[in-house]
Design an enzyme around this catalytic site. Structure first.
Site, PDB file in Angstrom:
ATOM      1  N   GLY A 108      47.651  45.266 -52.321  1.00 54.01           N
ATOM      2  CA  GLY A 108      49.157  45.223 -53.067  1.00 54.01           C
ATOM      3  C   GLY A 108      49.918  44.062 -53.555  1.00 54.01           C
ATOM      4  N   ASN A 138      33.076  38.930 -51.296  1.00 56.65           N
ATOM      5  CA  ASN A 138      32.416  39.880 -50.667  1.00 56.65           C
ATOM      6  C   ASN A 138      31.234  40.287 -51.447  1.00 56.65           C
ATOM      7  OD1 ASN A 138      34.826  40.377 -49.047  1.00 56.65           O
ATOM      8  ND2 ASN A 138      35.822  40.872 -50.825  1.00 56.65           N
ATOM      9  N   ASP A 168      35.061  41.637 -55.385  1.00 57.45           N
ATOM     10  CA  ASP A 168      33.924  42.833 -54.635  1.00 57.45           C
ATOM     11  C   ASP A 168      33.073  43.066 -55.749  1.00 57.45           C
ATOM     12  OD1 ASP A 168      35.318  43.537 -52.250  1.00 57.45           O
ATOM     13  OD2 ASP A 168      37.107  44.027 -53.404  1.00 57.45           O
ATOM     14  N   ASP A 181      40.574  45.028 -41.802  1.00 59.16           N
ATOM     15  CA  ASP A 181      40.886  45.975 -42.951  1.00 59.16           C
ATOM     16  C   ASP A 181      41.990  47.042 -42.012  1.00 59.16           C
ATOM     17  OD1 ASP A 181      39.331  44.853 -44.558  1.00 59.16           O
ATOM     18  OD2 ASP A 181      37.649  46.445 -43.858  1.00 59.16           O
TER      19      ASP A 181
END
Length: 554
Positions: A331, A469, A403, A243
């Protein structure tokens, strides 16, 4: 030496250039068909769809120039689609002709029996002895796995045994993983992404001193490739995730949060947790045997033009010394430059590929694309970032990053529009069922979409892999959410990466044993050196899993 690279304009060739430079050679880009007259050796890497590659060759005149180059007897090396173009055609693009050098057709893997794409590290069984133009299997079985990422391949057959250099088995299918005849050598795998073993394959080609006159000069004995049925040695991948965020001083650091909080303390003025520099950490993980590196950009960089984005420089520098696949997330969407220019997601992805990325990971925009897919009655519009990137660069280049968080219910009837599963871990009020709500904006906003709906929609849109995740497990070190992972693995035919919750080597064995996923990802335990990658690999090997060794360098 006149080593040239033929790049038809798609995908990551920076890593190949860096690999050639690492071996002590210079390489020049072909800029016109006439440049092939200057080349003493030629490398042709291909990415994406067979049809797009061949149409590009036909319209630019490179098809004829390539044939003339090969007929001249000078050494030629093709990689991935660069190998497939040597054949007569491909089922991927039935109306597009290949170069026709090898009398066979590229076929799609059968998705009914395994995940497609074939993605990861697999072995190559020799059908010819090593000598001359190229060599495989340098250091023994464990350290000579090569990185494959493709949905189409050439079935091994007696009809092309004089071309077949090696075969590989994936599931119940055996295909040609390398060809070699006279001055022609090509691989279905990516040597520039195959660690030390792959670099040695490149070195054998680059150091070859040609003798003879082209394809006719082939006197090696050949085995019947269709009778060589090696075991499927596709390894379980261990992925290190970084990250990356700008701290308060503007420096890029690798960080890791507790439930997505990346500051040192929950007090005002605390700086972003700094676990190291991204390029240095990525290099360390490569040397320790990581099978892939994933960068997740968690800083928006809203006021910076596309070509100045800091993550581009991170990828460029990383690809100089890291020769395993690199994924970039965060992004990958339509951007607006400070001057008001809108940059489509496809162009953003292309910039990352040219900087050294092999895959892009799409998060929030994957959720929005799935919502549009269902709102349109499951119609493919061709307008989503997933569809556009997959069409140009191939499904294998598109990862969706999910997520989700658990929502507990008393019964499936309490969530009639969602995919509800029973759970062995009751909710706070004793609930025996749950569904997984998708989130966007780094987990800050929940949507009326569940994980099953998301992954099946994105698979239909063209995504090639799922990075799964789990917000409930993130930072807990309590193990992967096996119920979630197993449910998603059953839902799709594309590879799945388990993420969130790993705390010890046993957790990796559990997720592979109980869910059948192709890869497992971890971050904090690697950054803090609580569980080294080598320790994970040793444990998995002891438990009987196929894993890739660290290699022995050059």
């Amino acid at each position: 030496m006149g080593v040239y690279l033929l790049d038809y304009g798609a995908g990551n060739v920076r890593s190949l250039v860096n690999a050639v430079n690492k071996l002590g050679y210079e390489i020049k880009h072909v800029e016109s068909p006439q440049d092939l007259l200057k080349a003493e050796k030629l490398i042709f890497p291909g990415v994406g769809a067979f049809g797009a590659a061949m149409v590009r060759l036909h319209t630019t005149g490179y098809d004829k120039a390539l044939k003339e180059y090969i007929e001249s007897g000078r050494p030629f090396m093709g990689i991935c689609v660069g190998m497939q173009c040597l054949f007569e055609g491909s089922d991927e693009s039935p109306n597009v002709k290949g170069l026709g050098l090898i009398p066979s057709t590229v076929k799609k893997f059968n998705p009914a029996t395994k995940s497609v794409p074939h993605m990861g590290w697999n072995s190559a069984a020799l059908a010819q002895p090593n000598s001359g133009l190229a060599e495989l299997n340098h250091d023994g079985d464990e350290d000579t796995r090569y990185y494959f990422v493709h949905s189409f391949a050439v079935p091994a057959s007696k009809a092309i045994q004089d071309w077949t250099f090696s075969t590989t088995t994936y599931g119940d299918e055996t295909f040609v993983s390398a060809v070699r005849k006279g001055n022609v050598f090509a691989t279905q795998f990516h040597p520039e992404k195959s660690g030390w073993a792959g670099l040695k394959v490149l070195r054998s080609f680059l150091s070859y001193n040609p003798q003879g006159n082209g394809l006719a000069n082939s006197t090696q004995p050949h085995a019947d490739a269709s009778s060589i049925i090696p075991k499927d040695h596709l390894t379980r991948r261990i992925i290190a995730c970084l990250d990356v965020r700008a701290n308060d001083k503007g420096d890029l650091v690798v960080t890791k949060g507790d439930q997505y909080d990346v500051r040192e303390r929950a007090t005002e003025g605390a700086d972003v947790r700094n676990l190291g520099k991204p390029v240095e950490l990525a290099r360390r993980y490569f040397e320790q045997g990581a099978d892939e590196i994933t960068f997740l950009n968690i800083t928006a960089f809203r006021d910076i033009p596309l070509h100045d984005l800091p993550m581009l420089e991170v990828l460029k520098r990383t690809s100089e010394s890291v020769f395993v696949p690199l994924t970039i997330g965060g992004g990958i969407r339509d951007l607006t430059n400070p001057d008001g220019t809108v940059i489509p997601a496809l162009q953003v992805a292309g910039e990352y590929f040219r900087s050294g990325a092999d895959k892009v990971s799409i998060g929030s925009d994957a959720v929005y694309a799935a919502e549009q897919y269902y709102a349109s009655g499951r119609q493919l519009t061709g307008q989503t970032a997933i569809e556009q990137i997959a069409r140009v660069y191939g499904a294998q280049a598109v990862v969706i990053s999910v997520d989700p968080r658990r929502v507990y219910v008393d019964s499936p009837q309490d969530a009639p529009t969602h995919h509800v599963i029973p759970t062995k871990f009751p909710g706070p009020n004793g609930e025996q069922y749950c569904w997984y709500q998708c989130t966007v904006k780094g987990g800050r906003e929940g949507r009326d979409l569940d994980v099953y709906q998301l992954v099946t929609a994105c698979e239909a849109l063209g995504a090639g892999e799922v990075l799964l995740n789990c917000m409930d497990k993130d930072g807990t070190n309590s193990g992967y959410d096996l119920e979630l992972v197993a449910d998603v693995k059953r839902a799709v035919k594309i590879p799945v990466i388990a993420s969130s919750g790993a705390g010890c080597v046993e957790h990796f064995g559990e997720v592979f044993n109980q869910t059948g996923v192709e890869a497992a990802l971890a971050a904090g335990i690697f950054h803090r050196e609580e569980v080294p990658i080598e320790q994970v690999k040793s444990y998995l090997k002891k438990e009987g899993f196929d894993v890739r060794g660290m290699g022995t360098g050059l």
